[in-house]
Design an enzyme around this catalytic site. Structure first.
Site, PDB file in Angstrom:
ATOM      1  N   GLU A 153      -6.818   5.092   7.620  1.00  0.00           N
ATOM      2  CA  GLU A 153      -6.567   6.512   7.339  1.00  0.00           C
ATOM      3  C   GLU A 153      -7.777   7.152   6.669  1.00  0.00           C
ATOM      4  O   GLU A 153      -8.053   8.339   6.852  1.00  0.00           O
ATOM      5  CB  GLU A 153      -5.290   6.656   6.500  1.00  0.00           C
ATOM      6  CG  GLU A 153      -4.052   6.446   7.376  1.00  0.00           C
ATOM      7  CD  GLU A 153      -2.851   5.828   6.681  1.00  0.00           C
ATOM      8  OE1 GLU A 153      -2.787   5.868   5.447  1.00  0.00           O
ATOM      9  OE2 GLU A 153      -1.981   5.283   7.392  1.00  0.00           O
TER      10      GLU A 153
ATOM     11  N   GLU B  68      -6.064  -4.608  10.273  1.00  0.00           N
ATOM     12  CA  GLU B  68      -4.981  -3.676  10.584  1.00  0.00           C
ATOM     13  C   GLU B  68      -5.327  -2.917  11.865  1.00  0.00           C
ATOM     14  O   GLU B  68      -6.076  -1.933  11.819  1.00  0.00           O
ATOM     15  CB  GLU B  68      -4.810  -2.662   9.445  1.00  0.00           C
ATOM     16  CG  GLU B  68      -4.448  -3.286   8.125  1.00  0.00           C
ATOM     17  CD  GLU B  68      -3.789  -2.258   7.212  1.00  0.00           C
ATOM     18  OE1 GLU B  68      -2.611  -2.430   6.907  1.00  0.00           O
ATOM     19  OE2 GLU B  68      -4.449  -1.279   6.844  1.00  0.00           O
TER      20      GLU B  68
ATOM     21  N   SER C  53       2.894  -2.126  10.431  1.00  0.00           N
ATOM     22  CA  SER C  53       4.335  -2.206  10.713  1.00  0.00           C
ATOM     23  C   SER C  53       4.951  -3.563  10.347  1.00  0.00           C
ATOM     24  O   SER C  53       5.798  -4.089  11.073  1.00  0.00           O
ATOM     25  CB  SER C  53       4.616  -1.849  12.177  1.00  0.00           C
ATOM     26  OG  SER C  53       4.207  -0.520  12.425  1.00  0.00           O
TER      27      SER C  53
ATOM     28  N   HIS D 299      -9.656   1.803   4.575  1.00  0.00           N
ATOM     29  CA  HIS D 299      -8.375   1.853   5.288  1.00  0.00           C
ATOM     30  C   HIS D 299      -8.530   2.792   6.491  1.00  0.00           C
ATOM     31  O   HIS D 299      -9.266   3.772   6.422  1.00  0.00           O
ATOM     32  CB  HIS D 299      -7.273   2.361   4.345  1.00  0.00           C
ATOM     33  CG  HIS D 299      -5.918   2.277   4.965  1.00  0.00           C
ATOM     34  ND1 HIS D 299      -5.451   3.233   5.832  1.00  0.00           N
ATOM     35  CD2 HIS D 299      -4.954   1.337   4.877  1.00  0.00           C
ATOM     36  CE1 HIS D 299      -4.241   2.879   6.247  1.00  0.00           C
ATOM     37  NE2 HIS D 299      -3.917   1.735   5.679  1.00  0.00           N
TER      38      HIS D 299
ATOM     39  N   LYS E 266       0.182   4.334  -0.320  1.00  0.00           N
ATOM     40  CA  LYS E 266      -0.383   5.580   0.248  1.00  0.00           C
ATOM     41  C   LYS E 266      -0.066   6.758  -0.680  1.00  0.00           C
ATOM     42  O   LYS E 266      -0.056   6.589  -1.895  1.00  0.00           O
ATOM     43  CB  LYS E 266       0.121   5.795   1.673  1.00  0.00           C
ATOM     44  CG  LYS E 266      -0.102   4.555   2.533  1.00  0.00           C
ATOM     45  CD  LYS E 266       0.122   4.753   3.994  1.00  0.00           C
ATOM     46  CE  LYS E 266      -0.125   3.428   4.713  1.00  0.00           C
ATOM     47  NZ  LYS E 266      -0.109   3.547   6.152  1.00  0.00           N
TER      48      LYS E 266
ATOM     49  N   ASN F  63       0.877  -1.180   0.000  1.00  0.00           N
ATOM     50  CA  ASN F  63       0.000   0.000   0.000  1.00  0.00           C
ATOM     51  C   ASN F  63       0.909   1.224   0.000  1.00  0.00           C
ATOM     52  O   ASN F  63       1.512   1.551   1.016  1.00  0.00           O
ATOM     53  CB  ASN F  63      -0.893  -0.030   1.254  1.00  0.00           C
ATOM     54  CG  ASN F  63      -1.697   1.251   1.415  1.00  0.00           C
ATOM     55  OD1 ASN F  63      -1.820   2.038   0.475  1.00  0.00           O
ATOM     56  ND2 ASN F  63      -2.249   1.463   2.597  1.00  0.00           N
TER      57      ASN F  63
ATOM     58  N   GLY G 257       2.062   2.116  10.840  1.00  0.00           N
ATOM     59  CA  GLY G 257       3.095   3.152  10.783  1.00  0.00           C
ATOM     60  C   GLY G 257       3.726   3.448  12.132  1.00  0.00           C
ATOM     61  O   GLY G 257       4.327   4.505  12.320  1.00  0.00           O
TER      62      GLY G 257
HETATM   63  P1  PGA Z   1       2.591   0.217   7.610  1.00  0.00           P
HETATM   64  O1  PGA Z   1       1.166   0.542   6.898  1.00  0.00           O
HETATM   65  O2  PGA Z   1       3.066  -1.105   7.081  1.00  0.00           O
HETATM   66  O3  PGA Z   1       3.479   1.360   7.188  1.00  0.00           O
HETATM   67  O4  PGA Z   1       2.327   0.174   9.069  1.00  0.00           O
HETATM   68  C1  PGA Z   1       0.230  -0.463   6.677  1.00  0.00           C
HETATM   69  C2  PGA Z   1      -1.031   0.112   6.101  1.00  0.00           C
HETATM   70  O5  PGA Z   1      -1.423   1.206   6.502  1.00  0.00           O
HETATM   71  O6  PGA Z   1      -1.672  -0.497   5.227  1.00  0.00           O
END
Ligand code: PGA
Length: 247
Positions: free
Chosen positions: A97, A167, A206, A95, A13, A11, A173
Site C-alpha cells: 500500500e 505479500e 488474506s 508495504h 493499517k 498489521n 485484502g
Molecule cells: P490482509 O492484509 O491480511 O487483510 O490481506 C495483509 C497485509 O496487507 O499486510
C-alpha cells in the site's frame, strides 16, 4: 537451517484508536503465548499506549512505516527515532500500500531499511508482485529487484535484524490467499538464490484461521503477516493458537 517458532505479525493499517488498541492488547495479553513471536504494527498514534499496555508481556509493538530521514523539515512525517521512543521495536517497510498508493520507490525503501537498522529497530521488509506481473511470469524478477535494492547494500551484521514479508499484491485484502505450496516454492527460491544469509520470510495476503495452518506447515514459511484477521481478537487468537500448535 532449522525452522524456528512462527512469527505472527498483525498489521492494523489505518484502524483502531488509542482506546481500541489498549483494549485489544489487554485482551491479547490473556492469550497463552509460549512459542510464537507475536507482534502488532499499530497506527503511529497508538504506539505509545499499545507498547505501555504490552509491557511485561511477550507481545512486541511496531510501526507500519517511517520517513526515510531521521529528522528535518518533513511536515506530517514520523521518524525511526520517534517510533522507537514511543515503544516500537520494529517497523514494516515497503508495504504494497505504501509502494503503490504512495509511490514509494525501491530507493526510498532502501533508505528506510538502513535508517531503521541503524536506529536499532527491526525491519519487516514487505515485497510482492502485482497481478499483471505474476501473469507475465515476472514474480521472481520483481522479488529479486525489491530484495536486492533494499538489502544488498547492508553489512551482514545489520541483516540479522531483517525479516521479509512476501505479500503478493493481488492476495492482499482480496479474500483470495495465494496457494501455500506455491508460496513455499517462492520462499525457497528467495532463500536459496536471493539471500546471502538466513532471513525469516513470512507470508501475507488474506491470511485467516482457515488457511494459517497450511502456510505454517510449509518448511520455508517462517510466519505470517496478517491484516484484516488481526483486527478482531477472536480471529487473531485463533491464528496464534494454530501457530503455537505447529511451532
Ligand atoms: P490482509 O492484509 O491480511 O487483510 O490481506 C495483509 C497485509 O496487507 O499486510
Amino acid at each position: 537451517m532449522e525452522k524456528g517458532s512462527a512469527i505472527l505479525i498483525g498489521n492494523w493499517k489505518m484502524h483502531k484508536t488509542v482506546a481500541d488498541s489498549t483494549h485489544f492488547i489487554e485482551a491479547l495479553k490473556k492469550v497463552p503465548i509460549k512459542k510464537t513471536d507475536v507482534r502488532i504494527a499499530t497506527p503511529f498514534t497508538a504506539l505509545y499506549s499499545a507498547a505501555k499496555a504490552a509491557f511485561g508481556s511477550k507481545i512486541a509493538i511496531g510501526a507500519q512505516n517511517v520517513n526515510e530521514h531521521i529528522t528535518g523539515p518533513y511536515t506530517g512525517e514520523i521518524s525511526a527515532l520517534m517510533v522507537r521512543e514511543a515503544g516500537a521495536t520494529f517497523s514494516l517497510v515497503g508495504h504494497s500500500e505504501r509502494r503503490h498508493l504512495y509511490h514509494e520507490s525501491d530507493a526510498v525503501v532502501a533508505k528506510k531499511v538502513r535508517l531503521l537498522l541503524e536506529t536499532n529497530l527491526q525491519v519487516v521488509l514487505c515485497v510482492g508482485e502485482k497481478k499483471e506481473e505474476r501473469e507475465r511470469g515476472e514474480t521472481e524478477l520483481v522479488l529479486a529487484k525489491q530484495i536486492h535494492h533494499a538489502l544488498n547494500h547492508l553489512e551482514k551484521a545489520l541483516l540479522k535484524n531483517v525479516i521479509i514479508a512476501y505479500e503478493p499484491v493481488w492476495a492482499i485484502g482480496s479474500k483470495t490467499a495465494a496457494c501455500p505450496k506455491e508460496v513455499e516454492e517462492i520462499h525457497k527460491m528467495c532463500k536459496n538464490t536471493l539471500l546471502s544469509q538466513d532471513v525469516p520470510i513470512l507470508y501475507g495476503g488474506s491470511v485467516t484461521a482457515a488457511n494459517a495452518g497450511e502456510f505454517l506447515k510449509q518448511p520455508h514459511i517462517d510466519g505470517l503477516l496478517i491484516g484484516g484477521a488481526s483486527l478482531e481478537i477472536e480471529k487473531f487468537q485463533e491464528i496464534i493458537q494454530i501457530g503455537e500448535a505447529l511451532s
